[in-house]
Design a protein around this motif. Structure first.
Motif, mmCIF file in Angstrom:
data_model
loop_
_atom_site.group_PDB
_atom_site.id
_atom_site.type_symbol
_atom_site.label_atom_id
_atom_site.label_comp_id
_atom_site.label_asym_id
_atom_site.label_seq_id
_atom_site.Cartn_x
_atom_site.Cartn_y
_atom_site.Cartn_z
ATOM 1 N N LEU A 5 0.836 -1.192 0.000
ATOM 2 C CA LEU A 5 0.000 0.000 0.000
ATOM 3 C C LEU A 5 0.867 1.236 0.000
ATOM 4 C CD1 LEU A 5 -2.614 -1.112 2.647
ATOM 5 C CD2 LEU A 5 -2.879 -1.124 0.170
ATOM 6 N N PRO A 6 0.420 2.336 -0.573
ATOM 7 C CA PRO A 6 1.228 3.567 -0.559
ATOM 8 C C PRO A 6 1.378 4.094 0.852
ATOM 9 C CG PRO A 6 -0.965 4.024 -1.356
ATOM 10 C CD PRO A 6 -0.871 2.528 -1.250
ATOM 11 N N PHE A 7 2.425 4.804 1.054
ATOM 12 C CA PHE A 7 2.705 5.407 2.386
ATOM 13 C C PHE A 7 1.778 6.593 2.585
ATOM 14 C CE2 PHE A 7 5.408 7.769 5.413
ATOM 15 C CZ PHE A 7 5.642 6.739 6.295
ATOM 16 N N ASP A 171 -1.254 -0.749 7.318
ATOM 17 C CA ASP A 171 -1.370 -2.162 7.668
ATOM 18 C C ASP A 171 -0.881 -3.021 6.501
ATOM 19 O OD1 ASP A 171 -2.120 -4.518 8.974
ATOM 20 O OD2 ASP A 171 -4.161 -4.443 8.173
ATOM 21 N N GLY A 172 0.034 -3.941 6.783
ATOM 22 C CA GLY A 172 0.547 -4.846 5.756
ATOM 23 C C GLY A 172 1.790 -4.364 5.053
ATOM 24 N N GLU A 173 2.185 -3.112 5.237
ATOM 25 C CA GLU A 173 3.380 -2.625 4.562
ATOM 26 C C GLU A 173 4.602 -3.391 5.061
ATOM 27 O OE1 GLU A 173 4.692 1.642 3.130
ATOM 28 O OE2 GLU A 173 4.936 1.443 5.299
ATOM 29 N N MET A 174 5.373 -3.907 4.126
ATOM 30 C CA MET A 174 6.547 -4.730 4.413
ATOM 31 C C MET A 174 6.194 -5.935 5.297
ATOM 32 S SD MET A 174 9.260 -3.535 2.799
ATOM 33 C CE MET A 174 8.187 -3.154 1.414
ATOM 34 N N THR A 206 1.973 -4.619 16.949
ATOM 35 C CA THR A 206 3.035 -4.682 15.948
ATOM 36 C C THR A 206 4.379 -4.399 16.615
ATOM 37 O OG1 THR A 206 3.743 -3.855 13.769
ATOM 38 C CG2 THR A 206 2.844 -2.238 15.313
ATOM 39 N N PRO A 207 5.464 -4.970 16.099
ATOM 40 C CA PRO A 207 6.788 -4.593 16.610
ATOM 41 C C PRO A 207 7.170 -3.193 16.119
ATOM 42 C CG PRO A 207 6.858 -6.701 15.423
ATOM 43 C CD PRO A 207 5.548 -6.043 15.099
ATOM 44 N N VAL A 208 7.795 -2.411 16.989
ATOM 45 C CA VAL A 208 8.292 -1.078 16.632
ATOM 46 C C VAL A 208 9.660 -0.887 17.281
ATOM 47 C CG1 VAL A 208 7.871 1.406 16.674
ATOM 48 C CG2 VAL A 208 5.940 -0.167 16.544
ATOM 49 N N ASN A 209 10.609 -0.424 16.497
ATOM 50 C CA ASN A 209 11.960 -0.166 16.996
ATOM 51 C C ASN A 209 12.568 0.898 16.092
ATOM 52 O OD1 ASN A 209 14.250 -0.523 18.617
ATOM 53 N ND2 ASN A 209 15.081 -2.151 17.327
ATOM 54 N N LEU A 210 12.350 2.160 16.438
ATOM 55 C CA LEU A 210 12.773 3.273 15.579
ATOM 56 C C LEU A 210 14.150 3.776 16.008
ATOM 57 C CD1 LEU A 210 9.434 5.319 15.428
ATOM 58 C CD2 LEU A 210 10.170 3.400 13.989
#
Length: 385
Positions: A5-7, A171-174, A206-210
């Motif tokens: 999906l587009p960003f 949702d679903g990106e990468m 969801t996992p997040v690690n920025l």
């Protein structure tokens, strides 16, 4: 194959104060007590116009950020004689950042560092991510946050100026679940501190690690290797890795190993020692477990360049920092001023949760759930001695 999906984008950009008469068209400057933020065109992508935001303080320290990839394009810092040099690796134009490059200056997400096999299981469902680093997923996949267009706006407070970038990873990106709404703020103050503040919310777990992937060379970008830089890392332990740089699950003591930087030590002093872990990374490319507990800022590392006298201090709310010594730079990437970036000509200090945490039960969790807010802060402070 899943169609990406587009960003999607959040928030409308604000223009701030009126343009000064002397500024060229499409350029905006604001001044606040010796602190300035300047906007200037930096090119265009298919998603929108790219703006470079330049923050400057009364000491002349100058930081530029673009809203493509959240990339720090330059940091001009004074040496012990007051001379300014750009101390980060990168490119002279947008074209370089749009192509393939080793994440110069970039905002990294959804997940900084590696996830084993590009796969994790969460709440009974298994998710497959792109494997863009051998068998593993690295820095968010094929198209991570480093190649996204972000909506930006300048920021001003009484004692600092900055820029805010906002966007949505759908949702679903990468392969990641959930719509993730992200805000990143870059602040500069008159104490030569560059502060990065990260926030995120989601509608599904969801996992997040920025993190940020700036390559530093305190002598100046393209001015030789970083092996004489001296570094202290506030860590008694690190996470050893296998041959594909996935953590083994162990928190190993640094004492008696080439990973002991509890006292300031030249980066090159032990980098080529006979050591299985150094062999796996081709040098240092490891997560250090930072001393201290709690959610507040803790010291991560201090770096000193004897040649220029420049120092860099890093503090963070994160439990770890990835120390990387540019082991995969090989001269094939030509950067600023036409200079090729050779082996070990930059180092990174990527503040983070630990690599592969979604698959490591004993590591601090990186799972963000609906109703919670991900928050992380890192401060890079420049000085001389």
């Amino acid at each position: 194959m899943k169609v990406l999906l587009p960003f999607l984008l959040l928030c409308l950009a604000s223009c701030g104060s009126p343009e000064p008469a002397a500024a060229p068209p499409d350029t905006h400057t604001a001044d606040d007590g010796g602190l300035t933020v300047t906007e200037a065109p930096y090119g265009t992508t298919e998603d929108g116009a790219v703006t470079e935001y330049t923050l400057e303080n009364e000491q002349g320290l100058r930081v530029s950020i673009i809203n493509y990839g959240g990339i720090i394009t330059s940091i001009y810092a004074p040496d012990r004689e007051g001379r300014l040099d750009d101390v980060v690796l990168g490119f002279d134009s947008l074209a370089g950042y749009e192509g393939e490059h080793p994440y110069f200056g970039a905002l990294i997400g959804r997940y900084g560092n590696r996830i084993a096999g590009g796969k994790f299981t969460l709440d009974g469902a298994t998710y497959q991510l792109p494997t863009n680093n051998g068998p593993n997923s690295l820095h968010g996949g094929d198209v991570g946050f480093d190649h996204k267009w972000w909506r930006g706006r300048p920021l001003r407070e009484e004692n600092r100026v900055g820029v805010e970038l906002t966007g949505r990873s759908p949702d679903g990106e990468m392969g990641y679940p959930g719509n993730l709404d992200v805000t990143v703020r870059y602040w500069l103050d008159n104490d030569n501190a560059l502060t990065l503040e990260y926030e995120a919310t989601t509608d599904r777990a969801t996992p997040v690690n920025l993190t940020n992937h700036t390559y530093f060379n305190l002598q100046g970008a393209g001015k030789g290797d970083i092996l004489d830089h001296e570094i202290r890392i506030h860590a008694e332990r690190f996470t050893p890795v296998d041959e594909s740089l996935i953590p083994l699950g162990e928190l190993r003591e640094v004492a008696g190993t080439p990973f002991d930087f509890r006292q300031s030590t030249a980066i090159g002093e032990r980098i080529d020692a006979e050591d299985e872990q150094l062999g796996a990374g081709g040098g240092y490319d490891h997560n250090f477990v930072l001393d201290g507990e709690g959610n507040g800022l803790r010291p991560a590392a201090t770096v000193y360049d004897p040649e220029s006298g420049r120092t860099l201090e890093v503090a963070t709310t994160e439990p770890g920092v990835q120390f990387y010594t540019g082991n995969f730079l090989n001269g094939s990437v030509v950067g600023k001023g036409g200079k090729a970036y050779a082996y070990r000509t930059g180092f990174c200090l990527e503040t983070q949760h630990f690599p592969d945490s979604p698959n490591q039960e004993d590591f601090p969790s990186t799972i963000l759930r609906p109703g919670d807010t991900y928050r992380s802060t890192t401060v890079y402070t420049f000085g001389t001695r």
